[in-house]
Design a protein around this motif. Structure first.
Motif, PDB file in Angstrom:
ATOM      1  N   GLN A 200     -15.021  49.550 -29.320  1.00 12.29           N
ATOM      2  CA  GLN A 200     -15.897  48.568 -29.961  1.00 12.29           C
ATOM      3  C   GLN A 200     -16.240  47.440 -28.990  1.00 12.29           C
ATOM      4  N   LYS A 201     -15.254  46.933 -28.271  1.00 14.35           N
ATOM      5  CA  LYS A 201     -15.494  45.842 -27.336  1.00 14.35           C
ATOM      6  C   LYS A 201     -16.382  46.281 -26.180  1.00 14.35           C
ATOM      7  N   LEU A 202     -16.195  47.511 -25.716  1.00  9.56           N
ATOM      8  CA  LEU A 202     -17.026  48.016 -24.618  1.00  9.56           C
ATOM      9  C   LEU A 202     -18.496  48.010 -25.002  1.00  9.56           C
ATOM     10  N   ILE A 203     -18.785  48.473 -26.218  1.00  9.81           N
ATOM     11  CA  ILE A 203     -20.173  48.502 -26.663  1.00  9.81           C
ATOM     12  C   ILE A 203     -20.722  47.086 -26.793  1.00  9.81           C
ATOM     13  N   ASP A 204     -19.912  46.184 -27.338  1.00 10.27           N
ATOM     14  CA  ASP A 204     -20.357  44.793 -27.452  1.00 10.27           C
ATOM     15  C   ASP A 204     -20.600  44.171 -26.080  1.00 10.27           C
ATOM     16  N   ASP A 205     -19.716  44.452 -25.114  1.00  6.55           N
ATOM     17  CA  ASP A 205     -19.885  43.919 -23.759  1.00  6.55           C
ATOM     18  C   ASP A 205     -21.141  44.466 -23.095  1.00  6.55           C
ATOM     19  N   LEU A 206     -21.539  45.670 -23.485  1.00  7.48           N
ATOM     20  CA  LEU A 206     -22.759  46.272 -22.943  1.00  7.48           C
ATOM     21  C   LEU A 206     -24.017  45.693 -23.586  1.00  7.48           C
ATOM     22  N   GLY A 207     -23.854  44.947 -24.666  1.00 12.92           N
ATOM     23  CA  GLY A 207     -25.012  44.423 -25.375  1.00 12.92           C
ATOM     24  C   GLY A 207     -25.558  45.384 -26.400  1.00 12.92           C
ATOM     25  N   GLY A 208     -24.757  46.378 -26.770  1.00 11.29           N
ATOM     26  CA  GLY A 208     -25.182  47.361 -27.763  1.00 11.29           C
ATOM     27  C   GLY A 208     -25.805  48.592 -27.136  1.00 11.29           C
ATOM     28  N   VAL A 209     -25.979  49.611 -27.938  1.00 11.36           N
ATOM     29  CA  VAL A 209     -26.592  50.874 -27.516  1.00 11.36           C
ATOM     30  C   VAL A 209     -27.664  51.241 -28.536  1.00 11.36           C
ATOM     31  N   THR A 210     -28.859  51.567 -28.055  1.00 19.92           N
ATOM     32  CA  THR A 210     -29.991  51.841 -28.937  1.00 19.92           C
ATOM     33  C   THR A 210     -30.095  53.329 -29.275  1.00 19.92           C
TER      34      THR A 210
END
Length: 378
Positions: A200-210
């Motif tokens: 979850q944190k990795l995705i948030d750190d990436l700014g989300g995934v579309t």
């Protein structure tokens, strides 16, 4: 010294003290896993080499201290398939459905004190490292599990007709690797696992995934509710998507795998185009999260080893990834379980051993879910 008690070094590009400190809850649990972070970890580790300036030496030590690894070679000894020296690599990527600690809140379900490999992917990187094949192994597959020794040194007898995801709960990472190698005849060169909260944190750190959904998805168990259309998923939504099985399709694990594969392609595209290497502060945050989140085999158990490993993966985009599910058929005795279609599965393993593409005949006529096409990248 724990990261939360240590003053952070000056990070190139850091805007200053407004960045909130990381909490103890962010640190990964020893047994937790989550699998879609393979290329995220690789890319961020590779980018660490650009962290010049003040505190760079400290960063290496800190990030190395975050990493956890398992010596698979020592645990399994010589009773393993022979390494095929043709320039290819095989990586087992696992995710766990443990419900303990912080993962219980994220994943739902019951905390029964156990951990099983909720997600399993065999990633074959072809010679030249320009393309890859990913074979998802359904967690509900009934397999012949070999005897395993767990972390406490207790030997567990071999089991016939055991669910694949029980291998991890029985003997940890080494047992999961041993089971996959016994099933495929292919030696796993590397092992990577990632936990729920870390994912979850990795995705948030990436700014989300579309991603784009062609129909609405609603699953109370995975806490996911999406209308049809385009969505930039945050970490909580992404975790819900890769876990959902009741909100779309036929509710099977095979359908969930189809969603996972689509999300993985979207994630790979996000990592390749986000430009994290041009922003050292963002890179550090992502690398810090990734190295706290993953457990690897000891051969890539340091920042420098991960960076070298990443160099061989960064050229692989989603258009150069073939994703299939291990050939299976529904178990006539239990529709909630699947059996390996051995004849067709052998076509997959034979192709990977020879570093060749997986033939279409290998998956023709096998059991599949009904969620294909529901999610696509972008």
């Amino acid at each position: 010294m724990p990261a939360e008690s240590t003053p952070e070094p000056a990070i190139p590009g850091d805007p200053g003290p407004s960045t909130p400190p990381r909490q103890k809850g962010d640190r990964r649990r020893p047994r937790g896993t989550r699998s879609k972070a393979l290329l995220v970890t690789a890319w961020t580790a590779a980018g660490i080499v650009v962290l010049g300036g003040t505190g760079a030496g400290y960063l290496y030590f800190k990030l190395n201290g975050n990493l956890k690894n398992v010596d698979i070679n020592q645990a399994l000894g010589s009773d393993r398939p022979i390494k095929v020296d043709n320039g290819s690599e095989n990586i087992l990527v696992l995710g766990s459905d443990t419900r303990s600690g912080g993962n219980k809140k994220l994943g739902g379900g019951t905390d029964d004190g156990s951990a099983r490999s909720d997600t399993a992917m065999i990633v074959h990187v072809y010679k030249g490292h320009k393309k890859a094949s990913v074979v998802s192994v359904p967690r509900d597959t009934l397999v012949e599990r070999p005897s395993c020794v767990d972390a406490e040194g207790v030997r567990h007898a071999a089991a016939s007709g055991a669910m694949f995801n029980s291998a991890y709960s029985t003997g940890g990472a080494a047992c999961a690797v041993k089971t996959v190698e016994s099933m495929t005849g292919i030696r796993m060169d590397h092992y990577i696992e990632v936990d729920f909260s870390g994912f979850q944190k990795l995705i948030d750190d990436l700014g989300g995934v579309t991603v784009t959904t062609t129909k609405a998805i609603s699953d109370r168990e995975s806490h996911l509710h999406l209308a049809a259309g385009s969505h930039n998923l945050d970490g909580k939504q992404a975790l819900g998507l890769v876990r959902t099985r009741h909100g779309v399709g036929d509710g099977s694990d095979l359908g969930r795998i189809q969603l996972q594969q689509a999300f993985m392609k979207a994630l790979v595209d996000r990592v390749k185009h986000i430009g994290i290497l041009s922003n050292p502060k963002n890179l550090y945050d992502l690398a810090d999260t990734a190295t706290k989140t993953v457990t690897t085999d000891s051969d890539i158990g340091s920042v420098t080893d991960l960076a070298s490993f990443a160099g061989g993966l960064k050229g692989i985009g989603s258009s150069h990834m073939t994703m299939v599910t291990m050939p299976v058929q529904y178990d006539p005795a239990d529709g909630n379980r699947v059996l390996v279609d051995k004849k067709k599965a052998e076509l997959v393993w034979k192709a990977l051993k020879a570093d060749q593409p997986i033939p279409k005949a290998a998956t023709k006529g096998t059991a599949t879910g009904t969620a294909k096409g529901v999610v696509s990248p972008g």
